[in-house]
Design a protein around this motif. Structure first.
Motif, PDB file in Angstrom:
ATOM      1  N   THR A  15       0.514  -0.721  -1.288  1.00  0.00           N
ATOM      2  CA  THR A  15      -0.330  -1.600  -0.479  1.00  0.00           C
ATOM      3  C   THR A  15      -1.296  -2.384  -1.356  1.00  0.00           C
ATOM      4  O   THR A  15      -1.556  -3.561  -1.122  1.00  0.00           O
ATOM      5  CB  THR A  15      -1.051  -0.777   0.612  1.00  0.00           C
ATOM      6  OG1 THR A  15      -0.071  -0.396   1.576  1.00  0.00           O
ATOM      7  CG2 THR A  15      -2.128  -1.581   1.307  1.00  0.00           C
ATOM      8  N   GLU A  16      -1.792  -1.733  -2.408  1.00  0.00           N
ATOM      9  CA  GLU A  16      -2.647  -2.452  -3.365  1.00  0.00           C
ATOM     10  C   GLU A  16      -1.870  -3.615  -3.990  1.00  0.00           C
ATOM     11  O   GLU A  16      -2.422  -4.688  -4.222  1.00  0.00           O
ATOM     12  CB  GLU A  16      -3.062  -1.476  -4.475  1.00  0.00           C
ATOM     13  CG  GLU A  16      -4.550  -1.350  -4.643  1.00  0.00           C
ATOM     14  CD  GLU A  16      -4.910  -0.366  -5.751  1.00  0.00           C
ATOM     15  OE1 GLU A  16      -4.113   0.539  -6.085  1.00  0.00           O
ATOM     16  OE2 GLU A  16      -6.015  -0.522  -6.290  1.00  0.00           O
ATOM     17  N   ALA A  17      -0.595  -3.372  -4.260  1.00  0.00           N
ATOM     18  CA  ALA A  17       0.231  -4.440  -4.823  1.00  0.00           C
ATOM     19  C   ALA A  17       0.342  -5.604  -3.844  1.00  0.00           C
ATOM     20  O   ALA A  17       0.171  -6.768  -4.218  1.00  0.00           O
ATOM     21  CB  ALA A  17       1.621  -3.908  -5.185  1.00  0.00           C
ATOM     22  N   PHE A  18       0.601  -5.291  -2.580  1.00  0.00           N
ATOM     23  CA  PHE A  18       0.670  -6.369  -1.586  1.00  0.00           C
ATOM     24  C   PHE A  18      -0.635  -7.150  -1.525  1.00  0.00           C
ATOM     25  O   PHE A  18      -0.643  -8.364  -1.411  1.00  0.00           O
ATOM     26  CB  PHE A  18       0.970  -5.797  -0.194  1.00  0.00           C
ATOM     27  CG  PHE A  18       2.430  -5.596   0.091  1.00  0.00           C
ATOM     28  CD1 PHE A  18       3.269  -6.691   0.228  1.00  0.00           C
ATOM     29  CD2 PHE A  18       2.965  -4.337   0.228  1.00  0.00           C
ATOM     30  CE1 PHE A  18       4.622  -6.524   0.509  1.00  0.00           C
ATOM     31  CE2 PHE A  18       4.315  -4.158   0.504  1.00  0.00           C
ATOM     32  CZ  PHE A  18       5.142  -5.248   0.647  1.00  0.00           C
TER      33      PHE A  18
ATOM     34  N   ASP B  11      -3.579 -12.572   9.340  1.00  0.00           N
ATOM     35  CA  ASP B  11      -4.036 -12.994  10.661  1.00  0.00           C
ATOM     36  C   ASP B  11      -5.243 -13.914  10.472  1.00  0.00           C
ATOM     37  O   ASP B  11      -5.703 -14.125   9.346  1.00  0.00           O
ATOM     38  CB  ASP B  11      -4.315 -11.793  11.576  1.00  0.00           C
ATOM     39  CG  ASP B  11      -5.528 -10.961  11.145  1.00  0.00           C
ATOM     40  OD1 ASP B  11      -6.336 -11.431  10.298  1.00  0.00           O
ATOM     41  OD2 ASP B  11      -5.672  -9.831  11.646  1.00  0.00           O
ATOM     42  N   GLN B  12      -5.740 -14.472  11.561  1.00  0.00           N
ATOM     43  CA  GLN B  12      -6.770 -15.497  11.414  1.00  0.00           C
ATOM     44  C   GLN B  12      -8.081 -14.929  10.861  1.00  0.00           C
ATOM     45  O   GLN B  12      -8.896 -15.660  10.314  1.00  0.00           O
ATOM     46  CB  GLN B  12      -6.995 -16.247  12.730  1.00  0.00           C
ATOM     47  CG  GLN B  12      -5.827 -17.166  13.104  1.00  0.00           C
ATOM     48  CD  GLN B  12      -5.444 -18.161  12.006  1.00  0.00           C
ATOM     49  OE1 GLN B  12      -6.303 -18.866  11.472  1.00  0.00           O
ATOM     50  NE2 GLN B  12      -4.169 -18.214  11.635  1.00  0.00           N
ATOM     51  N   SER B  13      -8.272 -13.617  10.965  1.00  0.00           N
ATOM     52  CA  SER B  13      -9.489 -13.043  10.393  1.00  0.00           C
ATOM     53  C   SER B  13      -9.316 -12.767   8.903  1.00  0.00           C
ATOM     54  O   SER B  13     -10.259 -12.372   8.226  1.00  0.00           O
ATOM     55  CB  SER B  13      -9.844 -11.739  11.121  1.00  0.00           C
ATOM     56  OG  SER B  13      -8.979 -10.699  10.706  1.00  0.00           O
ATOM     57  N   GLY B  14      -8.094 -12.959   8.397  1.00  0.00           N
ATOM     58  CA  GLY B  14      -7.864 -12.775   6.971  1.00  0.00           C
ATOM     59  C   GLY B  14      -7.320 -11.418   6.581  1.00  0.00           C
ATOM     60  O   GLY B  14      -7.253 -11.086   5.402  1.00  0.00           O
ATOM     61  N   GLN B  15      -6.912 -10.618   7.565  1.00  0.00           N
ATOM     62  CA  GLN B  15      -6.261  -9.347   7.229  1.00  0.00           C
ATOM     63  C   GLN B  15      -4.801  -9.614   6.888  1.00  0.00           C
ATOM     64  O   GLN B  15      -4.121 -10.360   7.594  1.00  0.00           O
ATOM     65  CB  GLN B  15      -6.322  -8.370   8.420  1.00  0.00           C
ATOM     66  CG  GLN B  15      -7.729  -7.898   8.762  1.00  0.00           C
ATOM     67  CD  GLN B  15      -8.388  -7.097   7.653  1.00  0.00           C
ATOM     68  OE1 GLN B  15      -7.720  -6.373   6.911  1.00  0.00           O
ATOM     69  NE2 GLN B  15      -9.703  -7.247   7.512  1.00  0.00           N
ATOM     70  N   LEU B  16      -4.327  -9.001   5.817  1.00  0.00           N
ATOM     71  CA  LEU B  16      -2.910  -9.117   5.471  1.00  0.00           C
ATOM     72  C   LEU B  16      -2.150  -8.158   6.381  1.00  0.00           C
ATOM     73  O   LEU B  16      -2.239  -6.941   6.216  1.00  0.00           O
ATOM     74  CB  LEU B  16      -2.693  -8.766   4.004  1.00  0.00           C
ATOM     75  CG  LEU B  16      -1.259  -8.907   3.493  1.00  0.00           C
ATOM     76  CD1 LEU B  16      -0.785 -10.355   3.551  1.00  0.00           C
ATOM     77  CD2 LEU B  16      -1.135  -8.385   2.070  1.00  0.00           C
ATOM     78  N   VAL B  17      -1.417  -8.698   7.330  1.00  0.00           N
ATOM     79  CA  VAL B  17      -0.760  -7.821   8.302  1.00  0.00           C
ATOM     80  C   VAL B  17       0.632  -7.382   7.834  1.00  0.00           C
ATOM     81  O   VAL B  17       1.286  -6.590   8.486  1.00  0.00           O
ATOM     82  CB  VAL B  17      -0.688  -8.462   9.712  1.00  0.00           C
ATOM     83  CG1 VAL B  17      -2.058  -8.469  10.347  1.00  0.00           C
ATOM     84  CG2 VAL B  17      -0.123  -9.867   9.661  1.00  0.00           C
ATOM     85  N   SER B  18       1.051  -7.884   6.697  1.00  0.00           N
ATOM     86  CA  SER B  18       2.355  -7.457   6.152  1.00  0.00           C
ATOM     87  C   SER B  18       2.121  -6.727   4.833  1.00  0.00           C
ATOM     88  O   SER B  18       2.676  -7.090   3.812  1.00  0.00           O
ATOM     89  CB  SER B  18       3.245  -8.673   5.937  1.00  0.00           C
ATOM     90  OG  SER B  18       2.585  -9.582   5.069  1.00  0.00           O
TER      91      SER B  18
END
Ligand SMILES: Cc1cc2nc3c(=O)[nH]c(=O)nc-3n(C[C@H](O)[C@H](O)[C@H](O)COP(=O)(O)OP(=O)(O)OC[C@H]3O[C@@H](n4cnc5c(N)ncnc54)[C@H](O)[C@@H]3O)c2cc1C
Lengths: 788, 267
Positions: A286-289, A697-704
């Motif tokens: 996840t850190e890599a993503f 997402d629009q709040s800036g969370q990486l959802v993938s």
């Protein structure tokens, strides 16, 4: 001997250790007393950072240190840099904001490094990192490049988040050509953001030796000397001669390990702060993503002007490029000099104008990823040409052929700065059409229709520029470094050979290809060659591996070193054979007196060079030669890809039935390795087209941010590829005639897939063309048709 | 991962006792769901009670008009079992499509059902066939075992011993994969029970598996794909994520059900 030389399908010598788990990667290195670093990362896309509760954590079990941006600043370390200054239309330099190793005032994307905790064990470091309290004041964020201009200011003083507004080509000539157009094809498209996904996540182990004051960094790097340069000259971790960077076995990079990241600088710095305790960090997936530099992320508009005969008159392109929260090492050149310069494609379009605006957003930095700019260019051209053919009712193969740069027009100066050296685009097109039975498609389409399926065929005639690069050219365009390469060939007493190269292999098979090169050039058995790379203390200064440059630039440096070995060997052989130097011929490892059978092997000559008892006067002992090679031009791999697929209209599922790839890579050293590189590239290109997307997402969370949500292509997503690389026009920029093959698949595949899909369903779907998007598109066309 | 104690009891009752004694202890089966959860520090159990040392929990037997499958039976074992392949081939097929070879070699039916991931496959079987879930505290009926997302009728210290799965007269399983995880985006299990009842279970689409009664009603009057033309599923309660909207999931349910019908008619 030469059965393992140039042209042979030699099995890879490195694979034994990789397949049997004997590879030695950064995380495999364990130093006595090593400690572990864990990074505290921002959970907010944009936030002001207040107090950080360091003291509470410093007392936790095993904790050796907690470091924040303030500590980094106090120690006088510099900012990370982007090494290529792209100049805007108005002559101003790019707006490069500081890229701190650890955040100071603000965090600017989810995953931004806020603090580093070092502890004796990994669990202790994690516990302390989890316990560290950071006061965040969340701020509004912007993630879409199309909205960046009106988003919150990410870096103080950079209005509209604009990094540069750049242009290339003749605007006036392009406008004029559009006035004469009989037809204009227009397109708007998105080039989707991708996460690089190297098998081995990034890792670093830093060690400061308090005795010698030597700093050693083991790091997942594609270019250890570039790491050393940036870390010493810009960031100031250590003077260059006191800094050793080692990149051992590295499990894939795809560009993401070119760049200099904060984590690797910090572990080395921390080792010094902790008086020599080695400090290790290994990213989890996840850190890599979150923190590896992403790729692509363009939004473009393009127009193609065409005359009444179907000749392309002009191409006009506007692209907005998302560079993320900070400017990574080479980020600026990707959507400019590696992109717009390729917009001619394989076509003789006389006028081209492109302008590119690059923006900051609250997302992970974006930089080079397999293909870097060229996939974006190729996708745009090949998509708009495909659409033009549909609009004009022309066969897409014939419209392309009509506009190809003819094979007698080389060298060919494009309107976007490059000079193509060689090529035969009709040859690769014809071969690909043949192999794919293009003529028989209509019958296959009917057969699919009888089963309720929609069948489509798509072409992509890609071109790219490899072998980066002529130093003077890239320098004049803003590059901060030269892009030559080094090589060295060293014989031992016993005739064994070490090859030292400034390039780095992280999956490409250099140990094999370079050994084949030596076997052919010097007649030494393949098995007697050892290739050494990835250590600034062993190899000559080099610029590393990216842009498919290792063989075309690095291989040529080795070839030239071989020529110097032969030249010196000839002198020694002439002495030993009591003949004139001019009468000595060298072939298959033997120095022979012309017209006789008197000969000395290169091994005997090497022995004489190291035991110079009977030796020519004035010749230095030893047999070791090096060369630095600065290429006169890029190389231009090109080819045609044909994708045939079937869509299930009930679900929108796409199944690729056939994929034919015919590439012109010039001369080929190891066809098996080259095919493997193409296979891998195609997987990534097909992945981009149908599956992959790094989604915020629009709040800036990486959802993938895990494989539960980031769709990696798997073997079952594709058929067996039909790959042919036999049609070479040798490159002119190096004596080997090689062009580079590492990125072609990723560059050419997306357009072939999307054109085939468009052919099948009648409308174009943005990448990744997931079943749901395809299904909606089919529904929309059916509704539209029903309404008519 | 946080540190925890580890126990490997020799009987299921002892395992249940260890869980009853310590509410923070947790059972471990194949670990395919729980170990990744631990690695990400999303759970902090005091103790893992590993069920792998308990004999006779991984058996597959014919029992009455159904199959008795032990909780620790792996997906691989179900897929490869001659008993399952003969009595209920569609169940073997279902197991063969779970995850990847590594997941199938380790993951268990008990873990899958106890976890009740909305996208998991076995819960659809247990629900649709109203299987009996035999536990350390008694029995549950599959038709009311899954109250909601990641929830089951199990008590915290209650362990599944085995399942009794009634074998249907005919069945078809269709799984539409999530392109990333390869779990079900939507799955449909269509069965005709030994009493001739048509049942349609759906996985992946909602917070937990459910029966698509509209499809069952339509097929009861005419068991043909065309019977499902015009049958719609309300998207209101369905899941929505970056891979699929609720509307797309709703659309896929009758599409997959039709495929099941076609396959059942072909046999
Ligand atoms: C990459 C990947 C892909 C997958 N794809 C699929 C798929 O396509 N379809 C699918 O259905 N599943 C899929 N799974 C999940 C897989 O089937 C798991 O095996 C399953 O969900 C859990 O089983 P387990 O034996 O691994 O349980 P564990 O992970 O060990 O335990 C899971 C939970 O169940 C509890 N538990 C375990 N056994 C018992 C018991 N006997 N009684 C009471 N509670 C118990 C545990 O305490 C824990 O809470 C996938 C998993 C992975 C990692």
């Amino acid at each position: 001997m030469t059965d393992k030389g140039i042209g042979a399908r030699t099995l890879r010598k490195e694979d034994r250790r990789f397949i049997t788990g004997k590879g030695r990667y950064v995380d495999d290195i364990r130093m006595q007393g090593q400690a572990y670093a864990v990074f505290v990362r921002s959970p907010h896309a944009h936030a002001r950072i207040g107090a950080i509760g360091k003291d509470a954590v410093l007392g936790m079990p095993g904790v050796l240190g907690v470091f924040t941006g303030a500590d980094v600043q106090a120690d006088g370390l510099g900012s990370n840099v982007c090494g290529w200054n792209v100049v805007s239309k108005d002559g101003s330099g790019m707006n490069m904001a500081p890229y701190p190793l650890l955040c100071t005032d603000k965090a600017r994307y989810v995953g931004d490094r806020v603090a580093m905790v070092v502890a004796e064990t990994l669990d202790q470091a994690r516990d302390a990192a989890d316990a560290l309290e950071v006061d965040y004041e969340p701020l509004p964020a912007v993630v879409d490049v199309a909205k960046a201009q009106d988003g919150p200011v990410i870096h103080d003083g950079i209005a509209g988040n604009l990094i540069y507004d750049w242009e290339l080509g003749d605007k006036a000539a392009t406008e004029a050509a559009f006035q004469k157009a009989a037809h204009v094809t227009r397109i708007e498209l998105v080039n989707n953001r991708l996460a690089p996904n190297a098998l081995e996540p990034r890792a670093a182990l830093g060690h400061f030796d308090p005795g010698t004051e030597q700093h050693t960094l083991y790091v997942t790097s594609q270019n250890p000397h570039v790491h050393r340069l940036v870390m010493s000259a810009f960031i100031g971790i250590a003077p260059e001669h006191k800094l050793r960077v080692v990149a051992p076995d590295v499990g894939g990079g795809f560009g993401s390990k070119i760049f200099i990241y904060g984590e690797e600088c910090l572990v080395l710095w921390a080792s010094r702060k902790l008086d020599g305790v080695p400090v290790k960090w290994t990213a989890d997936r996840t850190e890599a993503f979150l923190s590896d530099a992403h790729g692509r992320d363009h939004v473009s508009k393009a127009e193609l002007a065409i005359d009444a005969d179907g000749d392309f008159l002009a191409l006009r392109v506007n692209t907005k490029a998302n560079l993320g929260a900070y400017m990574s090492t080479f980020s600026s050149c990707v959507p400019t000099y590696l992109y717009a310069t390729l917009l001619a494609g394989q076509y003789k379009t006389p006028a081209i104008y492109a302008d590119v605006q690059a923006y900051y957003t609250n997302t992970s930095p974006v930089d080079a990823y397999r293909g870097a700019g060229r996939p974006e260019a190729s996708f745009l051209i090949e998509t708009i040409v495909g659409q033009a053919a549909r609009e004009l009712g022309r066969d897409p193969a014939e419209l392309r052929r009509q506009n190809f740069i003819p094979k007698d027009a080389f060298p060919y100066q494009t309107p976007v700065a490059l000079t193509y050296d060689t090529g035969d685009y009709a040859a690769t097109l014809d071969r690909a059409l043949d192999l794919s039975d293009y003529k028989g498609f209509e019958a296959r389409k009917r057969e699919s229709a009888s089963r309720g399926k929609l069948r489509g065929i798509g072409l992509s005639c890609y071109i790219e520029a490899c072998g980066i690069a002529p130093s003077a050219v890239v320098g004049s365009l803003g590059a901060g470094v030269g892009l030559w390469e080094s090589g060295k060939v060293r014989f031992s007493h016993t005739g064994k050979v070490q090859v030292l190269t400034g390039t780095h292999s992280h999956g490409q098979g250099h140990e094999t290809s370079f050994s084949q090169l030596i076997a052919s050039k010097l007649g030494v058995p393949f098995e007697d060659v050892e290739v050494i790379h990835g250590d600034t203390e062993k190899t000559p200064v080099g610029m590393g591996t990216y842009g498919s440059r290792s063989l075309a630039v690095g291989g040529e440096a080795i070839a030239r070193s071989c020529d110097k070995i032969v030249a010196k060997g000839r002198k020694i052989a002439a002495h030993l054979l009591e003949a004139a130097e001019a009468d000595i011929e060298f072939k298959d490892g033997q120095f022979t007196v012309k017209g006789t059978d008197r000969a000395k092997s290169i091994g005997e000559v090497a022995f004489a060079a190291y035991v110079p008892h009977n030796y020519p006067e004035g010749v230095e002992p030893g047999l070791e030669e090096g060369a630095f090679f600065d290429p006169p031009n890029f190389t231009y791999p090109a080819g045609t890809y044909v994708c045939e697929l079937e869509v299930d209209p009930d679900t929108g599922t796409t199944e690729i039935l056939r994929f034919v790839a015919v590439d012109d890579f010039g001369n080929v050293v190891n066809p098996m390795i080259v095919e493997g590189q193409v296979h891998g590239g195609l997987m990534q290109g097909i992945g981009q087209a149908l599956l992959e997307g790094a989604v915020y997402d629009q709040s800036g969370q990486l959802v993938s941010a895990t494989y539960m949500d980031y769709a990696m292509p798997r073997a079952w997503d594709v058929p067996f590829f039909e790959v042919e690389t036999g049609q070479g026009t040798p490159a002119q920029a190096n004596s080997l005639g090689v062009k580079g093959c590492g990125e072609a698949g990723a560059i050419g595949a997306p357009a072939a897939v999307i054109n085939a899909l468009t052919d099948a369903i009648g409308v174009r779907v943005e990448m990744p063309a997931t079943p749901e998007k395809v299904w909606h598109a089919i529904q929309a066309t059916r509704h539209a048709q029903a309404a008519e | 991962m946080y540190a925890f104690d580890y126990a490997k009891p020799a009987s299921l009752d002892e395992a249940a006792r260890l869980l009853a004694d310590d509410p923070e202890a947790k059972a471990l089966a194949g670990g395919q769901t729980y170990i990744p959860t631990l690695k990400q520090r999303l759970a902090q159990p005091t103790r893992l009670v590993d069920l792998a040392g308990i004999p006779d929990l991984a058996t597959i037997k014919e029992e009455g008009d159904g199959l008795a499958v032990g909780a620790m039976t792996t997906h691989k074992a179900v897929a490869a079992s001659p008993v399952v392949q003969r009595a209920f081939p569609e169940l073997a097929y279902l197991a063969s499509l779970i995850g990847d070879p590594a997941v199938r070699a380790m993951g268990t039916i008990g873990g899958s059902v106890a976890n009740n991931d909305p996208a998991a496959d076995y819960p659809v079987v247990v629900l649709t066939l109203d299987a009996t879930v035999r536990t350390t505290k008694g029995e549950h009926r599959g038709s009311d075992f899954f109250p909601g997302m990641f929830e089951t009728a199990l008590e915290p210290d209650e362990l599944i011993r085995e399942f009794h799965i009634p074998v249907p007269e005919a069945a078809a399983w269709e799984k539409f994969r999530n392109p990333a995880s390869r779990y079900a985006l939507v799955s449909v299990l269509l069965v005709r029970t030994k009493d001739g009842e048509i049942r349609c279970g759906v996985g992946g689409a909602g917070p937990t598996c459910f029966r698509a009664t509209a499809i069952e009603d339509a097929l009861r009057s005419s068991f043909a794909p065309e019977a499902l033309d015009g049958v719609t599923i309300d998207a209101g309660d369905l899941n929505e994520d970056i891979h699929a909207t609720a509307a797309y999931r709703a659309h896929l349910i009758p599409v997959l059900a039709k495929r099941c019908v076609r396959r059942m008619l072909r046999r």
